[in-house]
Motif scaffolding. Structure first.
Motif, mmCIF file in Angstrom:
data_model
loop_
_atom_site.group_PDB
_atom_site.id
_atom_site.type_symbol
_atom_site.label_atom_id
_atom_site.label_comp_id
_atom_site.label_asym_id
_atom_site.label_seq_id
_atom_site.Cartn_x
_atom_site.Cartn_y
_atom_site.Cartn_z
ATOM 1 N N THR A 79 7.227 -27.694 15.508
ATOM 2 C CA THR A 79 5.928 -27.160 15.066
ATOM 3 C C THR A 79 5.093 -27.379 16.367
ATOM 4 O OG1 THR A 79 5.359 -29.146 13.910
ATOM 5 C CG2 THR A 79 6.476 -27.574 12.615
ATOM 6 N N GLU A 80 3.819 -26.594 15.945
ATOM 7 C CA GLU A 80 2.778 -27.104 17.058
ATOM 8 C C GLU A 80 2.401 -28.402 16.953
ATOM 9 O OE1 GLU A 80 2.076 -24.936 19.564
ATOM 10 O OE2 GLU A 80 3.503 -23.693 18.634
ATOM 11 N N GLU A 81 2.217 -29.204 15.621
ATOM 12 C CA GLU A 81 1.738 -30.318 15.320
ATOM 13 C C GLU A 81 2.530 -31.448 16.018
ATOM 14 O OE1 GLU A 81 -0.991 -30.509 14.013
ATOM 15 O OE2 GLU A 81 -1.017 -32.986 14.109
ATOM 16 N N ARG A 82 3.914 -31.095 15.875
ATOM 17 C CA ARG A 82 4.888 -31.878 16.485
ATOM 18 C C ARG A 82 4.830 -31.981 17.985
ATOM 19 N NH1 ARG A 82 9.450 -30.471 12.018
ATOM 20 N NH2 ARG A 82 8.737 -31.993 10.214
ATOM 21 N N LYS A 83 4.761 -30.776 18.521
ATOM 22 C CA LYS A 83 4.606 -30.522 19.854
ATOM 23 C C LYS A 83 3.526 -31.394 20.632
ATOM 24 C CE LYS A 83 6.735 -26.088 19.906
ATOM 25 N NZ LYS A 83 6.502 -24.472 19.979
ATOM 26 N N LYS A 84 2.549 -31.828 19.795
ATOM 27 C CA LYS A 84 1.460 -32.466 20.564
ATOM 28 C C LYS A 84 2.098 -34.027 20.889
ATOM 29 C CE LYS A 84 -2.128 -30.626 17.697
ATOM 30 N NZ LYS A 84 -2.938 -30.905 16.238
ATOM 31 N N THR A 85 3.142 -34.553 20.182
ATOM 32 C CA THR A 85 3.576 -35.893 20.462
ATOM 33 C C THR A 85 4.828 -35.874 21.150
ATOM 34 O OG1 THR A 85 4.425 -35.960 18.109
ATOM 35 C CG2 THR A 85 2.219 -36.798 18.661
ATOM 36 N N THR A 126 8.539 -29.540 6.755
ATOM 37 C CA THR A 126 7.552 -28.422 6.855
ATOM 38 C C THR A 126 7.530 -27.851 5.553
ATOM 39 O OG1 THR A 126 9.629 -27.227 7.599
ATOM 40 C CG2 THR A 126 8.099 -27.866 9.310
ATOM 41 N N THR A 129 4.071 -29.124 4.130
ATOM 42 C CA THR A 129 2.997 -28.237 4.848
ATOM 43 C C THR A 129 2.693 -26.927 4.157
ATOM 44 O OG1 THR A 129 3.656 -29.450 6.674
ATOM 45 C CG2 THR A 129 1.767 -27.903 6.930
ATOM 46 N N GLU A 133 -0.699 -26.241 1.549
ATOM 47 C CA GLU A 133 -1.829 -25.076 2.006
ATOM 48 C C GLU A 133 -2.009 -24.128 0.788
ATOM 49 O OE1 GLU A 133 -0.333 -23.574 5.696
ATOM 50 O OE2 GLU A 133 -1.012 -25.663 6.733
#
Ligand code: ARG
Length: 226
Positions: A79-85, A126, A129, A133
Motif C-alpha cells: 500500500t501507499e501508506e506502507r511504502k512510506k516506511t 487492508t 482500512t 472507510e
C-alpha cells in the motif's frame, strides 16, 4: 583451505504471520504455504538459508524496522501508506478484498451494502482500512482471520471482509458460508524490506525474477491455487 565462516551459508531472517492460508499457515507445527515455499526457493537461488519467524501481523513491520527480521513475506499488500516506511519488491500476487457471509444471506451485493451491518475485519489488514472507510459500518476487529470466521458462524457479525484466497480457503472448510458477489479493487502482494537495505533488496528482487523465469513460481501457483 576454506574457513568455516566461508562455508557457512548466509542466513536470511524472514518474518511472517502464519494465520493466512494458503499463503502462510501451520501444518503439524511447521510454518508452510505459498509464501514460505516461494521464499525457500529464493533462498536456494541465493544459496542462503531462510529462517522464518512467526509473529502477529501488526508486529511485522515494526520487527523489520527493529532489525528482528530482514525480510517480511506475509501476503502483505504493497500500500501507499506502507511504502512510506518500507520498500517493496515487485509484486508476486494479485488479490482483492471479498465479503464472506452466511449462505442464506442475499442482502449484501456490494461494499456499500455493509452499511448498518456488523462487519468483522482483522486488525491492521487492508480489509480493515477498506471497511473503516464505509460510513455507518459497525466494525469488529479480530486478531486473526479464523477468529472472524468463527464470529460469523456464531452470528456475532453479519459479514467478514478478507483477502480473496484465504476467504476461499475458509469458505471451503466451513459449511454454511459463501463469498458475496461484490467487486473490490485489486491489491498487489509484495515482499517488504527496510528502505536502506539496498543490497538485500537487490538480491531478493533478482531471486524473485529468477524463480518467476525458471518455472518454480508457476509450479507453486499451480500447487496452491488450482
Ligand atoms: N493483504 C492484507 C494486508 O496486507 C492482509 C495480509 C495478512 N497476512 C497475514 N499473513 N496475516 O493487510
Amino acid at each position: 583451505s576454506l574457513s568455516a565462516t566461508a562455508l557457512a551459508k548466509e542466513k536470511i531472517y524472514v518474518g511472517t504471520n502464519a494465520e493466512f492460508p494458503p499463503f502462510e499457515y501451520l501444518e503439524k507445527g511447521e510454518i508452510t504455504g505459498f509464501d514460505i515455499e516461494l521464499m525457500n526457493e529464493m533462498g536456494k537461488v541465493l544459496d542462503a538459508e531462510v529462517k522464518v519467524q512467526d509473529m502477529a501481523f501488526d508486529g511485522l513491520l515494526p520487527a523489520l524496522q527493529m532489525k528482528k527480521v530482514d525480510v517480511v513475506i506475509a501476503g502483505m499488500t504493497a500500500t501507499e501508506e506502507r511504502k512510506k516506511t518500507v520498500a517493496f519488491t515487485q509484486p508476486y500476487y494479485t488479490a482483492s478484498q471479498v465479503i464472506i457471509v452466511k449462505e442464506g444471506d442475499n442482502s449484501i451485493k456490494s461494499f456499500d451494502d455493509l452499511k448498518g451491518k456488523r462487519v468483522g475485519v482483522m486488525l491492521g489488514f487492508t480489509g480493515d482500512t477498506v471497511v473503516s472507510e464505509i460510513e455507518g459500518v459497525k466494525v469488529e476487529r479480530f486478531n486473526a482471520a479464523y477468529a472472524g470466521i468463527m464470529a460469523l458462524k456464531a452470528d456475532k457479525v453479519d459479514a467478514v471482509v478478507l483477502d480473496s484466497e484465504p476467504a476461499k480457503n475458509y469458505v471451503k472448510q466451513n459449511a454454511g458460508l459463501k463469498i458475496a458477489e461484490a467487486v473490490a479493487a485489486q491489491e498487489e502482494y509484495a515482499i517488504a524490506l527496510r528502505k536502506n537495505d539496498k543490497e538485500l533488496l537487490e538480491k531478493i528482487e533478482k531471486a524473485l525474477a529468477e524463480v518467476k523465469a525458471n518455472g518454480t513460481y508457476d509450479k507453486l501457483l499451480e500447487k496452491y491455487f488450482n
